[in-house]
Write an enzyme that holds these catalytic residues in place. Structure first.
Site, PDB file in Angstrom:
ATOM      1  N   THR A  22      38.325  30.650  60.693  1.00 37.20           N
ATOM      2  CA  THR A  22      37.743  31.941  60.318  1.00 37.20           C
ATOM      3  C   THR A  22      38.490  32.530  59.123  1.00 37.20           C
ATOM      4  OG1 THR A  22      36.979  32.348  62.566  1.00 37.20           O
ATOM      5  CG2 THR A  22      37.226  34.281  61.145  1.00 37.20           C
ATOM      6  N   GLN A  28      33.907  20.777  62.272  1.00 40.16           N
ATOM      7  CA  GLN A  28      33.208  19.947  63.264  1.00 40.16           C
ATOM      8  C   GLN A  28      33.068  18.506  62.802  1.00 40.16           C
ATOM      9  OE1 GLN A  28      32.250  20.838  66.326  1.00 40.16           O
ATOM     10  NE2 GLN A  28      32.572  23.045  66.221  1.00 40.16           N
ATOM     11  N   SER A  76      40.321  23.376  61.515  1.00 34.96           N
ATOM     12  CA  SER A  76      40.854  24.195  62.597  1.00 34.96           C
ATOM     13  C   SER A  76      41.422  23.276  63.671  1.00 34.96           C
ATOM     14  CB  SER A  76      39.736  25.062  63.186  1.00 34.96           C
ATOM     15  OG  SER A  76      40.229  25.774  64.307  1.00 34.96           O
ATOM     16  N   ALA A  77      42.590  23.629  64.231  1.00 32.10           N
ATOM     17  CA  ALA A  77      43.259  22.728  65.175  1.00 32.10           C
ATOM     18  C   ALA A  77      42.551  22.652  66.533  1.00 32.10           C
ATOM     19  CB  ALA A  77      44.712  23.161  65.373  1.00 32.10           C
ATOM     20  N   HIS A  78      41.988  23.771  67.004  1.00 31.25           N
ATOM     21  CA  HIS A  78      41.527  23.772  68.405  1.00 31.25           C
ATOM     22  C   HIS A  78      40.200  23.045  68.618  1.00 31.25           C
ATOM     23  CE1 HIS A  78      38.455  27.116  68.693  1.00 31.25           C
ATOM     24  NE2 HIS A  78      39.002  27.445  67.540  1.00 31.25           N
ATOM     25  N   THR A 131      55.161  35.165  58.625  1.00 33.92           N
ATOM     26  CA  THR A 131      56.012  34.119  59.188  1.00 33.92           C
ATOM     27  C   THR A 131      55.153  33.010  59.773  1.00 33.92           C
ATOM     28  OG1 THR A 131      57.675  35.769  59.711  1.00 33.92           O
ATOM     29  CG2 THR A 131      57.852  33.663  60.860  1.00 33.92           C
ATOM     30  N   CYS A 169      23.201  35.408  73.765  1.00 36.03           N
ATOM     31  CA  CYS A 169      23.082  36.587  74.615  1.00 36.03           C
ATOM     32  C   CYS A 169      24.444  37.124  75.004  1.00 36.03           C
ATOM     33  CB  CYS A 169      22.311  36.253  75.885  1.00 36.03           C
ATOM     34  SG  CYS A 169      20.647  35.715  75.534  1.00 36.03           S
TER      35      CYS A 169
HETATM   36  C1  LIG Z   1      34.958  26.985  65.557  1.00 38.47           C
HETATM   37  C2  LIG Z   1      34.450  26.993  64.163  1.00 38.47           C
HETATM   38  C3  LIG Z   1      34.938  27.903  63.220  1.00 38.47           C
HETATM   39  C4  LIG Z   1      35.954  28.973  63.570  1.00 38.47           C
HETATM   40  O1  LIG Z   1      37.197  28.402  63.788  1.00 38.47           O
HETATM   41  P1  LIG Z   1      38.432  29.260  64.348  1.00 38.47           P
HETATM   42  O2  LIG Z   1      39.611  28.386  64.076  1.00 38.47           O
HETATM   43  O3  LIG Z   1      38.165  29.447  65.801  1.00 38.47           O
HETATM   44  O4  LIG Z   1      38.481  30.533  63.575  1.00 38.47           O
HETATM   45  C5  LIG Z   1      34.456  27.831  61.939  1.00 38.47           C
HETATM   46  N1  LIG Z   1      33.530  26.913  61.589  1.00 38.47           N
HETATM   47  C6  LIG Z   1      33.038  26.032  62.470  1.00 38.47           C
HETATM   48  C7  LIG Z   1      32.021  25.043  62.023  1.00 38.47           C
HETATM   49  C8  LIG Z   1      33.473  26.050  63.785  1.00 38.47           C
HETATM   50  O5  LIG Z   1      32.957  25.182  64.662  1.00 38.47           O
END
Ligand SMILES: *Cc1c(COP(=O)(O)O)cnc(C)c1O
Length: 405
Positions: free
Chosen positions: A74, A202, A222-224, A260, A346
């Site tokens: 984000t 993705q 993004s790591a998660h 930091t 929703c």
């Molecule tokens: C999950 C996702 C984001 C947001 O990632 P965050 O690290 O949670 O802010 C942005 N773009 C795509 C395509 C995502 O799947």
């Protein structure tokens, strides 16, 4: 809660891989130093950051100085939109041509809300915005992007893989178009830059993310979403690109992203990225299970697959079941232990159907009845068999209640 729980929402987030967690642990307590400190505590934290930066750079085929750590995708995507527009405006003001010029931004209608909403905010502030609708299969047309480019275009942001329908976008082909525009502008003596950004969040688990192969100037991770921790990500910024800072403060990240460092998070991101190649071994099996799921779910009456069948990452299945309310379906599945999601947002209290499905031309009623199931590296055949057995009677029951089909 049901005894058995099956997680099929890996596009929303993934569990942290045990090897990633192990890599992170020392940086919470034992090696807790601030990487900007000169003493040995600081230096061992700095080593972790340097190491992670190398791991990300290797994955993207770029140099370590081109990687900037952020709090997630984000932030990376907001930074791209705002930072590029800001630096273009500043250089135009310096050239005294700024006041009458309005820069042009191109995105697709299926971008994640962080790209979409930061672009809409820029539009409100006077930027010209073109939002490209995808084809019915969820893919953006290269020609549509090419013909949207004008003499004031400074940034194009198109995601590599869509998070709802898993559709793979023609990033390499768009990259070639942008390269041609760049050389034309250079030939004409234009000083206005044009940059190409992709949100590859993705795509990272599945596709070639080398920045030169793709022809991108900026790229978000993004790591998660790749078995790493939440709250950490990065932005690749090609050397030489002028971009305003993400936030002001200290001198971290070459003065472009103050604050930091999230040292455990950064160590986790580096490890998660280093493990992608190894995890790719599970992809043929994932695709086989996903295909089985699609084939069986499409046997249900009045069902459809949303998004391209072929141009699709192996984790994603997205269906619509006519007459079934998506939210009710998610709740019913959850009661049987299956975690899924729906395109009808929703949960955000908006009751608006998915902006992705509607942009693809899917009627609101069908978009409201969507179900997204996204597999992970640990999804088993037993999991999928359970879903295949559980789903049809739930849909039948919900249709009886609603009286629709
Ligand atoms: C999950 C996702 C984001 C947001 O990632 P965050 O690290 O949670 O802010 C942005 N773009 C795509 C395509 C995502 O799947």
């Amino acid at each position: 809660m049901p005894k058995k729980r099956i997680y099929l929402d890996n596009a929303a987030t993934t569990p942290v891989d045990p090897a990633v967690l192990k890599e992170m642990m020392p940086y919470f307590s034992k090696k807790f130093g601030n990487p900007f400190s000169v003493h040995s505590f600081g230096q061992e934290a700095k080593v972790a950051i340097d190491n992670a930066r190398e791991q990300v750079a290797k994955f993207l085929g770029c140099s370590a100085e081109e990687i900037f750590f952020t709090s997630g995708a984000t932030e990376s995507n907001n930074w791209t939109v705002n930072g590029i527009l800001k630096s273009v405006k500043q250089s135009l003001i310096a050239q005294k041509t700024g006041s009458q010029f309005s820069p042009h931004l191109i995105i697709s209608a299926i971008e994640h809300h962080c790209v979409l909403n930061s672009s809409l905010a820029a539009q409100k502030a006077g930027v010209k915005l073109t939002v490209i609708r995808p084809k019915r299969n969820g893919a953006v047309s290269v020609n549509d992007v090419a013909s949207a480019i004008g003499e004031n275009t400074v940034l194009i942001s198109i995601m590599y893989v869509n998070n709802e329908v898993g559709t793979i976008q023609p990033i390499k082909e768009i990259g070639e178009v942008v390269k041609r525009v760049k050389s034309e502008r250079a030939k004409n003596g234009s000083k206005l830059p044009i940059y190409f950004h992709t949100d590859a969040v993705q795509a990272a688990n599945y596709l070639n993310c080398k920045v030169d192969y793709l022809g991108v100037d900026l790229l978000t991770l993004s790591a998660h979403k790749i078995y790493g921790p939440k709250g950490i990500g990065c932005l690749y910024i090609r050397r030489g690109i002028k971009i305003g800072p993400s936030q002001y403060g200290g001198e971290q990240e070459s003065n472009l992203r103050a604050g930091t460092h999230n040292v455990p998070g950064i160590a986790g991101l580096g490890k998660a990225i280093a493990l992608i190649e190894k995890h790719k071994k599970s992809l043929p099996k994932m695709k086989k299970l996903r295909d089985k799921l699609i084939n069986e779910a499409l046997k249900i009456e009045s069902s459809q697959l949303n998004g391209s069948r072929e141009l699709r990452t192996p984790n994603n299945a997205n269906f619509s079941f006519k007459g079934v309310e998506g939210e009710s379906l998610i709740i019913s599945l959850d009661m049987t232990g299956i975690a899924a999601s729906t395109g009808s947002a929703c949960s955000s209290a908006s009751l608006e159907p998915s902006h992705v499905l509607t942009a693809m031309g899917i009627p609101a009623e069908i978009a409201h009845s969507s179900l997204r199931l996204t597999l992970g590296k640990d999804t088993t055949e037993r999991d999928i068999n359970y879903v295949i057995k559980t789903l049809p009677p739930i849909i039948e029951r919900l249709r009886k209640i609603s009286g629709r089909k």
